[in-house]
Structure formats: structure tokens, C-alpha cells
Design a protein around this motif. Structure first.
Motif, PDB file in Angstrom:
ATOM      1  N   ARG A  47      10.806 -10.253  -4.474  1.00 28.00           N
ATOM      2  CA  ARG A  47       9.471 -10.838  -4.365  1.00 28.00           C
ATOM      3  C   ARG A  47       9.544 -12.292  -3.920  1.00 28.00           C
ATOM      4  O   ARG A  47       8.796 -12.732  -3.039  1.00 28.00           O
ATOM      5  N   PRO A  92       4.337  -3.510  -2.632  1.00 27.93           N
ATOM      6  CA  PRO A  92       5.645  -4.172  -2.624  1.00 27.93           C
ATOM      7  C   PRO A  92       6.703  -3.478  -3.475  1.00 27.93           C
ATOM      8  O   PRO A  92       7.893  -3.512  -3.141  1.00 27.93           O
ATOM      9  N   TRP A 132       4.705 -11.184   9.264  1.00 29.22           N
ATOM     10  CA  TRP A 132       4.151  -9.884   8.908  1.00 29.22           C
ATOM     11  C   TRP A 132       3.711  -9.069  10.111  1.00 29.22           C
ATOM     12  O   TRP A 132       3.710  -7.836  10.064  1.00 29.22           O
ATOM     13  N   TRP A 156       9.426 -10.823   0.007  1.00 30.66           N
ATOM     14  CA  TRP A 156       8.021 -10.440   0.131  1.00 30.66           C
ATOM     15  C   TRP A 156       7.064 -11.633   0.132  1.00 30.66           C
ATOM     16  O   TRP A 156       6.124 -11.683   0.924  1.00 30.66           O
ATOM     17  N   ASP A 157       7.293 -12.596  -0.731  1.00 31.11           N
ATOM     18  CA  ASP A 157       6.384 -13.743  -0.846  1.00 31.11           C
ATOM     19  C   ASP A 157       6.837 -14.947  -0.029  1.00 31.11           C
ATOM     20  O   ASP A 157       6.252 -16.027  -0.131  1.00 31.11           O
ATOM     21  N   ILE A 199      11.830  -5.561   8.224  1.00 35.92           N
ATOM     22  CA  ILE A 199      11.307  -6.878   7.873  1.00 35.92           C
ATOM     23  C   ILE A 199      11.839  -7.894   8.872  1.00 35.92           C
ATOM     24  O   ILE A 199      13.043  -7.935   9.145  1.00 35.92           O
ATOM     25  N   CYS A 201       6.537  -6.695  11.036  1.00 32.47           N
ATOM     26  CA  CYS A 201       7.102  -5.910   9.939  1.00 32.47           C
ATOM     27  C   CYS A 201       6.352  -4.580   9.889  1.00 32.47           C
ATOM     28  O   CYS A 201       5.123  -4.551  10.003  1.00 32.47           O
TER      29      CYS A 201
END
Length: 298
Positions: free
Chosen positions: A190, A163, A201, A194-195, A218, A204
């Protein structure tokens, strides 16, 4: 009788329906809006308001600190009213609630991105226009042939990437977005990107050159279809077709999974990314205008 009230978690379903009616290219799922509202209620700097008429949601406002801009006191605003309930004062009521909240949180600047129907309202209320955002969609059944990758470059799932390496690409590209740069700290990346449970996903991907991450895309899947949230390339690797190849791979995966539409947004001055999307088959579906108001002089 129409009225404005504080939003609750129970508004997620109605909010999803309102977005789908007004902005199908932006629409997310009920669960995604619920996640956004949970984050709002966990942060006192954020606030959300619903406008109701006969127990039906017809307007919405949300304000949050623009931590991705790295500007002290900067906030971001979303406010809109269903077209069947405009010119009845609901937009002004929502904006008044937002202004009261901003006054309590030492806001210095607020930015919004209204569509063409909301731009006049924003300008009338002291906002200044300074950039254009173009929203575009593509029929995933009409993608062009697969582009050729440069020698030594491979496309991998973004989930397999560190990440921090992904953030380095995201931040470098974000700083170069014309007129609306994103200067996000790693903590924001994050938490928000990301989180986030909203990230899809499977849609991505990243391009790696040796052991270096040099490009990424993304995405999330909302009620309107696939949404590409960010496509970013390192400055050192631009002009080599990487954004085109990585984004194509994601769109191809989505098409193979049965999705038929995808949407994205770009700053009007971001000619390289607009060219990538044009090659992929995107066509403009809406135009929004970035507007801001300096609260220190209002």
C-alpha cells in the motif's frame, strides 16, 4: 575537492540528472526522487549520502530496509559514482558512510544490484554475486499486433480494482521471481506501490476472469520514459497469454499518448517473462548483478 555528505531534499534535481546520465533506463523525474527522499528522511533506518566535486553531485548512496523481502535485518543498497570521478576513493567513502549507518541499525544482510562497471567494486568489498538482472527497452512505435484474450477475460484499469485483490496477485507472482523473490506484506504494498504518487495509473491495467483479478501491470513514467515496475499473473492462469495481453494494452496506451520508449527489468532466470518481453519487442540495454554481504560474518 570531492567530499561526501548527508543528502537533503534539495538534491532531488541533481540526483535525477545523475541517474539520467548513468542509467537512462532507470531515470525518474525530479518530483519522483523528491518523494523517495521524503520517505527516506521520515524513516531513521534509511539514509542517503551525496558525493560532490566542485559543488556538483558526482556520486550517490542510499540504504533502506528491505521490508519487501521479509528477512529480519535485511537492507538494500544503491551506490554509484559518475564515470568521470571514479578511482578517486568516492565509492569507498560512500560505502563507509553506509556501513556506519548499518552498524547502528542491527543490519544482518545488505543486498545491492550494481551494473557491470560497479560489480568489481562490490566483489572487492566483500559482496557475493548470486543472480542476474536484465534491463530491457522497447521502441513503442514498433509494437506487435494486439494479442487475443482468452474467452471470459477482460482488461480493465487497475485503478478500478480492489487493492487487496491486486496485492494477492502481486504477492503470488513476487514469491515466484527466480533468485530475487519479493515477499512483501500488504502494508508495504500500500505504501510503496498502491498509494505512491509515482504510479502512473493511466498506464496500469488488470485482467479479470469473471470477478477474479488474475493479472496486472503497474507502471510509472520517469525521465527515461515508461517504466513497467511489475507484471504479475496468478499461478492458476499462467500460460494463457494474459501477461502478454495486459502489458501490450499498457504499452499501446502509452504509445497512443505519444511516449516512444519503455523499460523494464527481469531476473535472468525468469524465462516466461523474458519471453513475453521479447515478443513485445524489448531488447536488453544493460545487465546488473544481484550481490549481497552477510554482515554477521563480515
Amino acid at each position: 575537492m570531492a567530499a561526501v555528505r548527508l543528502a537533503t531534499l534539495d538534491d532531488a534535481a541533481a540526483l535525477a540528472g545523475l541517474y539520467l546520465a548513468l542509467f537512462p533506463y532507470l531515470a525518474k523525474t525530479e518530483d519522483q526522487y523528491r518523494h523517495d527522499l521524503v520517505r527516506t528522511f521520515d524513516d531513521p533506518r534509511r539514509a542517503a549520502y551525496a558525493a560532490e566535486s566542485d559543488s556538483r553531485m558526482v556520486g550517490w548512496a542510499m540504504v533502506l530496509p528491505a521490508t519487501w523481502r521479509n528477512v529480519p535485518g535485511a537492507f538494500n543498497l544503491h551506490v554509484f559514482v559518475h564515470q568521470d570521478h571514479r578511482r578517486a576513493g568516492l565509492g569507498s567513502q560512500l560505502l563507509a558512510a553506509v556501513d556506519a549507518h548499518l552498524a547502528d541499525h542491527e543490519a544482518t544482510e545488505v543486498e545491492a544490484t550494481p551494473d557491470e562497471s560497479g560489480l568489481t567494486f562490490a566483489l572487492r568489498n566483500g559482496y557475493q554475486a548470486h543472480a542476474e538482472m536484465r534491463y530491457a527497452g522497447v521502441d513503442l512505435r514498433t509494437l506487435p499486433p494486439e494479442p487475443v484474450l482468452p474467452d471470459g477475460v477482460a482488461i480493465v484499469p487497475l485503478a478500478d480494482v480492489d487493492p487487496e485483490a491486486a496485492f494477492a496477485v502481486y504477492r503470488e507472482a513476487g514469491l515466484d521471481i527466480p533468485s530475487t523473490p519479493v515477499d512483501a506484506p500488504y502494508e508495504w504494498f500500500r505504501q510503496v506501490v498502491w498509494d505512491s504518487p509515482n504510479v502512473a495509473w493511466e498506464y496500469c491495467a488488470a485482467a479479470v476472469d469473471g470477478d477474479q483479478v488474475v493479472c496486472l501491470t503497474i507502471s510509472l513514467v520517469g525521465a527515461g520514459g515508461l517504466w513497467t515496475d511489475m507484471t504479475a499473473t496468478r499461478r492458476s492462469h499462467r500460460g494463457r497469454g494474459l501477461a502478454r495481453a495486459v502489458k501490450w494494452s499498457v504499452l499501446r496506451t502509452a504509445a497512443d499518448a505519444g511516449l516512444t520508449s519503455a523499460f523494464t527489468a527481469n531476473a535472468g532466470g525468469n524465462r516466461p517473462m523474458l519471453a513475453v518481453n521479447e515478443w513485445l519487442g524489448y531488447h536488453q540495454v544493460a545487465k546488473h548483478t544481484v550481490v549481497s554481504r552477510n554482515l554477521r560474518t563480515s
